[in-house]
Scaffold this motif. Structure first.
Motif, PDB file in Angstrom:
ATOM      1  N   SER A  52       0.829  -1.208   0.000  1.00  0.00           N
ATOM      2  CA  SER A  52       0.000   0.000   0.000  1.00  0.00           C
ATOM      3  C   SER A  52       0.864   1.259   0.000  1.00  0.00           C
ATOM      4  N   ILE A  53       1.988   1.231   0.751  1.00  0.00           N
ATOM      5  CA  ILE A  53       2.885   2.381   0.797  1.00  0.00           C
ATOM      6  C   ILE A  53       3.658   2.494  -0.522  1.00  0.00           C
ATOM      7  N   ALA A  54       4.076   1.348  -1.068  1.00  0.00           N
ATOM      8  CA  ALA A  54       4.797   1.372  -2.335  1.00  0.00           C
ATOM      9  C   ALA A  54       3.931   1.980  -3.435  1.00  0.00           C
ATOM     10  N   LYS A  55       2.684   1.597  -3.465  1.00  0.00           N
ATOM     11  CA  LYS A  55       1.768   2.091  -4.501  1.00  0.00           C
ATOM     12  C   LYS A  55       1.455   3.571  -4.313  1.00  0.00           C
ATOM     13  N   LYS A  56       1.279   3.981  -3.049  1.00  0.00           N
ATOM     14  CA  LYS A  56       0.859   5.347  -2.770  1.00  0.00           C
ATOM     15  C   LYS A  56       2.007   6.338  -2.766  1.00  0.00           C
ATOM     16  N   GLU A  57       3.208   5.888  -2.339  1.00  0.00           N
ATOM     17  CA  GLU A  57       4.309   6.825  -2.143  1.00  0.00           C
ATOM     18  C   GLU A  57       5.525   6.568  -3.014  1.00  0.00           C
ATOM     19  N   ILE A  58       5.885   5.300  -3.218  1.00  0.00           N
ATOM     20  CA  ILE A  58       7.122   4.996  -3.950  1.00  0.00           C
ATOM     21  C   ILE A  58       6.940   5.153  -5.460  1.00  0.00           C
ATOM     22  N   ILE A  59       5.872   4.580  -5.994  1.00  0.00           N
ATOM     23  CA  ILE A  59       5.666   4.627  -7.455  1.00  0.00           C
ATOM     24  C   ILE A  59       5.583   6.059  -7.981  1.00  0.00           C
ATOM     25  N   PRO A  60       4.856   6.987  -7.313  1.00  0.00           N
ATOM     26  CA  PRO A  60       4.849   8.375  -7.826  1.00  0.00           C
ATOM     27  C   PRO A  60       6.246   8.981  -7.911  1.00  0.00           C
ATOM     28  N   HIS A  61       7.122   8.662  -6.956  1.00  0.00           N
ATOM     29  CA  HIS A  61       8.498   9.168  -7.016  1.00  0.00           C
ATOM     30  C   HIS A  61       9.254   8.514  -8.174  1.00  0.00           C
ATOM     31  N   MET A  62       9.015   7.230  -8.405  1.00  0.00           N
ATOM     32  CA  MET A  62       9.675   6.540  -9.520  1.00  0.00           C
ATOM     33  C   MET A  62       9.269   7.156 -10.855  1.00  0.00           C
ATOM     34  N   GLN A  63       8.006   7.563 -10.956  1.00  0.00           N
ATOM     35  CA  GLN A  63       7.513   8.151 -12.202  1.00  0.00           C
ATOM     36  C   GLN A  63       8.121   9.525 -12.461  1.00  0.00           C
ATOM     37  N   LYS A  64       8.355  10.271 -11.382  1.00  0.00           N
ATOM     38  CA  LYS A  64       8.876  11.638 -11.529  1.00  0.00           C
ATOM     39  C   LYS A  64      10.395  11.686 -11.593  1.00  0.00           C
ATOM     40  N   GLN A  65      11.054  10.702 -10.962  1.00  0.00           N
ATOM     41  CA  GLN A  65      12.509  10.791 -10.796  1.00  0.00           C
ATOM     42  C   GLN A  65      13.175   9.459 -11.164  1.00  0.00           C
ATOM     43  N   PRO A  66      13.677   9.340 -12.367  1.00  0.00           N
ATOM     44  CA  PRO A  66      14.428   8.120 -12.735  1.00  0.00           C
ATOM     45  C   PRO A  66      15.617   7.932 -11.785  1.00  0.00           C
ATOM     46  N   GLY A  67      15.818   6.719 -11.385  1.00  0.00           N
ATOM     47  CA  GLY A  67      16.924   6.448 -10.463  1.00  0.00           C
ATOM     48  C   GLY A  67      16.559   6.687  -9.008  1.00  0.00           C
ATOM     49  N   TYR A  68      15.256   6.915  -8.712  1.00  0.00           N
ATOM     50  CA  TYR A  68      14.822   7.207  -7.333  1.00  0.00           C
ATOM     51  C   TYR A  68      15.153   6.041  -6.397  1.00  0.00           C
ATOM     52  N   LEU A  69      14.881   4.823  -6.847  1.00  0.00           N
ATOM     53  CA  LEU A  69      15.095   3.666  -5.965  1.00  0.00           C
ATOM     54  C   LEU A  69      16.552   3.569  -5.531  1.00  0.00           C
ATOM     55  N   GLU A  70      17.462   3.680  -6.474  1.00  0.00           N
ATOM     56  CA  GLU A  70      18.884   3.579  -6.139  1.00  0.00           C
ATOM     57  C   GLU A  70      19.326   4.728  -5.251  1.00  0.00           C
ATOM     58  N   ALA A  71      18.793   5.929  -5.507  1.00  0.00           N
ATOM     59  CA  ALA A  71      19.183   7.104  -4.716  1.00  0.00           C
ATOM     60  C   ALA A  71      18.759   6.957  -3.261  1.00  0.00           C
ATOM     61  N   LYS A  72      17.649   6.264  -3.026  1.00  0.00           N
ATOM     62  CA  LYS A  72      17.130   6.092  -1.667  1.00  0.00           C
ATOM     63  C   LYS A  72      17.498   4.728  -1.071  1.00  0.00           C
ATOM     64  N   ASN A  73      18.421   4.027  -1.741  1.00  0.00           N
ATOM     65  CA  ASN A  73      18.930   2.751  -1.231  1.00  0.00           C
ATOM     66  C   ASN A  73      17.874   1.643  -1.249  1.00  0.00           C
ATOM     67  N   TYR A  74      16.949   1.738  -2.226  1.00  0.00           N
ATOM     68  CA  TYR A  74      15.928   0.691  -2.385  1.00  0.00           C
ATOM     69  C   TYR A  74      16.385  -0.323  -3.435  1.00  0.00           C
ATOM     70  N   GLU A  75      15.819  -1.512  -3.340  1.00  0.00           N
ATOM     71  CA  GLU A  75      15.975  -2.534  -4.361  1.00  0.00           C
ATOM     72  C   GLU A  75      14.627  -3.221  -4.536  1.00  0.00           C
ATOM     73  N   THR A  76      14.476  -3.986  -5.584  1.00  0.00           N
ATOM     74  CA  THR A  76      13.211  -4.701  -5.806  1.00  0.00           C
ATOM     75  C   THR A  76      13.485  -6.198  -5.810  1.00  0.00           C
ATOM     76  N   VAL A  77      12.582  -6.944  -5.172  1.00  0.00           N
ATOM     77  CA  VAL A  77      12.726  -8.395  -5.054  1.00  0.00           C
ATOM     78  C   VAL A  77      11.374  -9.047  -5.302  1.00  0.00           C
TER      79      VAL A  77
END
Length: 571
Positions: free
Chosen positions: A384-409
């Protein structure tokens, strides 16, 4: 010698007749040995249906078996009536009903205004029986309400382990401890929670009930919520009313004269003390929050205390003596050692709670067992948090996950491509790597529960310096995780302050450490808290007090089903 079958049958029937006739024999003896009227038929007629007209809540089918059981114990004699008058114990119970507010209950829930008329009707068998059964029903409700509360915490979507174990045999308690008691008040005291905080709240409640008729001060002028705070000056137009309020509430000493004037420095110090007791920044200035708190009626404070006492009744003995207690409205964690009278605080620290601005982030009340810690944890972002908060940042900012030390599994924890559609569907998870930038910090304290709420470190240390600290997604962030970790692991010789520091700084990622034994943890919600001999009041930031009052206003039977669905919190 062998007995003839007919004689065996005759003997069995005779024995059965003797047993079934015991009550009848008792009732016949009652007429011979006692001048008391026999109310058996009237009592049975009132008890059997589980409904008695004339009571505020006439339907007692939920406790009818217990009511019948008590009368069976007493051979269906009148319990509370003797010589056409209420017994001493009955009179004591009627007094308890009238003064129920002193125990944080509502007098009219026990027919407080109806007993005078019932006593006047004791001369008739029907009136005596009706009085007796009504008193029994209300006494059972009173005893149960004192012990385990009125509203079920599950209705508020709280997770209070052991609540169902709070149920008591009210019939046995009345029969063994109340009906023949020399001191009914003392007997009822023993039914209430024995926690020190509950007793202190009860004492404060009596004080505030005494203050109610003494509050004659005029409300202070309101200050807009957006306006800046202003220093208190001698020219403040409502100075007299301010001093009266501070004196009444015990923050300003006036030498016994509530109308005595004090110098501006003394009043400012008194205002700071009031702010301290109400969770407001202690600056001695006038602002929206402090004026609202000062203008809050004494009756509202009485309700806050009563609501806090109600929640204590939900906790079994293990959690009334919990090792860790977080009071959400106060933004405080306290650690305790000992039990009963020896249950004492050893340290406390600030916490950050779930944000009040979003009801999906409200931290629920929980009573459960802490079982393990995780050093250098991953943060598995809830879908629920990924959908509401993480995905909008991914759409606006390429490389957001790496910049915030996130990974996907994937769901097995194996690396997966950061496909936003799959993240939204929940088939790919976003995970924050361990380290100083992790939202959970370097350790989390786990007491598994349906809400996925736990205590944890944080990478946002500055929040602990704020007076109001409701910013998380629902978990509780603690100010001094190394100290808490050292304390919960104190019985494990492998761990001390140094090994904990090493595990947090350089240890393995996501390393779980089991506790030697589970630790009782309570995430509590009390907008009234007695501390160091003073009462502190806090905002009902989640509206939990309002929810409780609304439920109690609805009357019996109180709802059992959850008022809202469980929402996963996390971080």
């Amino acid at each position: 010698m062998r007995m003839h079958p007919k004689l065996i049958l005759f003997a069995a029937l005779s024995a059965s007749s003797i047993l079934s006739g015991c009550k009848r024999a008792h009732q016949m003896a009652h007429h011979v040995t006692s001048s008391e009227p026999d109310y058996t038929s009237q009592l049975q007629a009132d008890v059997t249906p589980g409904k008695l007209d004339g009571m505020k809540y006439p339907d007692f089918t939920d406790i009818q078996p217990q009511v019948a059981s008590l009368y069976d114990m007493r051979d269906f004699d009148a319990i509370w009536v003797k010589n056409g008058k209420p017994t001493a114990q009955a009179s004591a119970m009627l007094s308890e009903f009238s003064n129920a507010i002193k125990r944080g209950l509502r007098p009219e829930d026990y027919d407080a205004s109806k007993w005078q008329e019932r006593v006047a009707n004791l001369k008739s068998p029907e009136g005596a029986a009706s009085f007796d059964v009504a008193l029994t029903v209300n006494a059972m409700r009173f005893v149960s309400d004192l012990h385990m509360g009125r509203a079920n915490p599950a209705h508020f979507t709280f997770g209070i382990k052991g609540y169902d174990d709070r149920k008591i045999d009210a019939a046995a308690i009345l029969n063994n401890q109340v009906v023949d008691a020399s001191d009914v008040t003392k007997a009822l005291d023993s039914v209430e929670p024995q926690a020190l905080q509950y007793g202190q709240l009860k004492t404060v409640l009596a004080h505030y009930l005494d203050l109610e008729p003494q509050d004659h001060s005029t409300p202070l002028p309101e200050i807009d919520a957006k306006a800046k705070t202003v220093p208190l000056t001698a020219g403040y137009p409502a100075m007299q009313s301010l001093q009266q309020k501070l004196a009444l509430l015990g923050d300003l000493s006036t030498g016994g004269d509530p109308n005595a004037s004090a110098d501006i420095n003394t009043v400012t110090d008194a205002l700071k003390h009031f702010q301290h007791r109400h969770g407001i920044a202690e600056d001695g200035k006038l602002g929206h929050d402090v004026v609202v708190a000062l203008n809050t009626p004494i009756t509202a404070r009485v309700t806050q205390i009563a609501d806090s006492m109600e929640r204590w009744r939900w906790l079994n003995d293990n959690y009334q003596n919990a090792s860790i207690m977080v009071n959400l409205p106060e933004f405080q964690l306290r650690a305790f050692e000992g039990t009963g009278a020896d249950h004492h605080e050893v340290f406390r620290m600030n916490v950050v709670d779930g944000a009040s601005s979003d009801d999906t982030h409200h931290t629920p009340m929980i009573a459960d067992q802490m079982k393990y810690l995780v050093f250098r944890p991953y943060w598995n972002v809830p879908p629920s948090i990924a959908k509401k908060e993480i995905i909008p940042h991914m759409q606006k900012q390429p490389g957001y996950l790496e910049a915030k030390n996130y990974e996907t599994v994937d769901l097995k924890g194996q690396p997966a491509s950061p496909d936003m559609n799959r993240i939204a569907q929940g088939t790919v998870m976003v995970r924050q790597k361990a380290g100083n930038s992790n939202s959970l910090g370097l350790v989390k304290f786990m007491f598994p529960n349906q809400f996925n709420v736990y205590l944890h470190d944080t990478n946002e240390k500055a929040l602990f310096t704020r007076t109001r600290r409701d910013y998380s997604h629902g978990c509780v962030r603690v100010q001094d995780p190394p100290k808490l970790a050292d304390w919960v692991l104190r019985d494990n010789p492998k761990w001390d302050a140094d090994t904990i520091a090493e595990a947090m700084a350089n240890g393995d990622d996501n390393k779980s450490v089991s506790l030697p034994k589970p630790i009782p943890v309570v995430i509590f919600y009390s907008t009234a808290w007695s501390d160091d001999g003073e009462i502190h009041f806090f905002k009902d930031m989640y509206g939990y007090d309002a929810d409780l009052e609304k439920t109690l206003d609805g009357g019996r039977p109180y709802p059992q089903k959850p008022m809202k669905a469980v929402t996963e919190k996390d971080a």
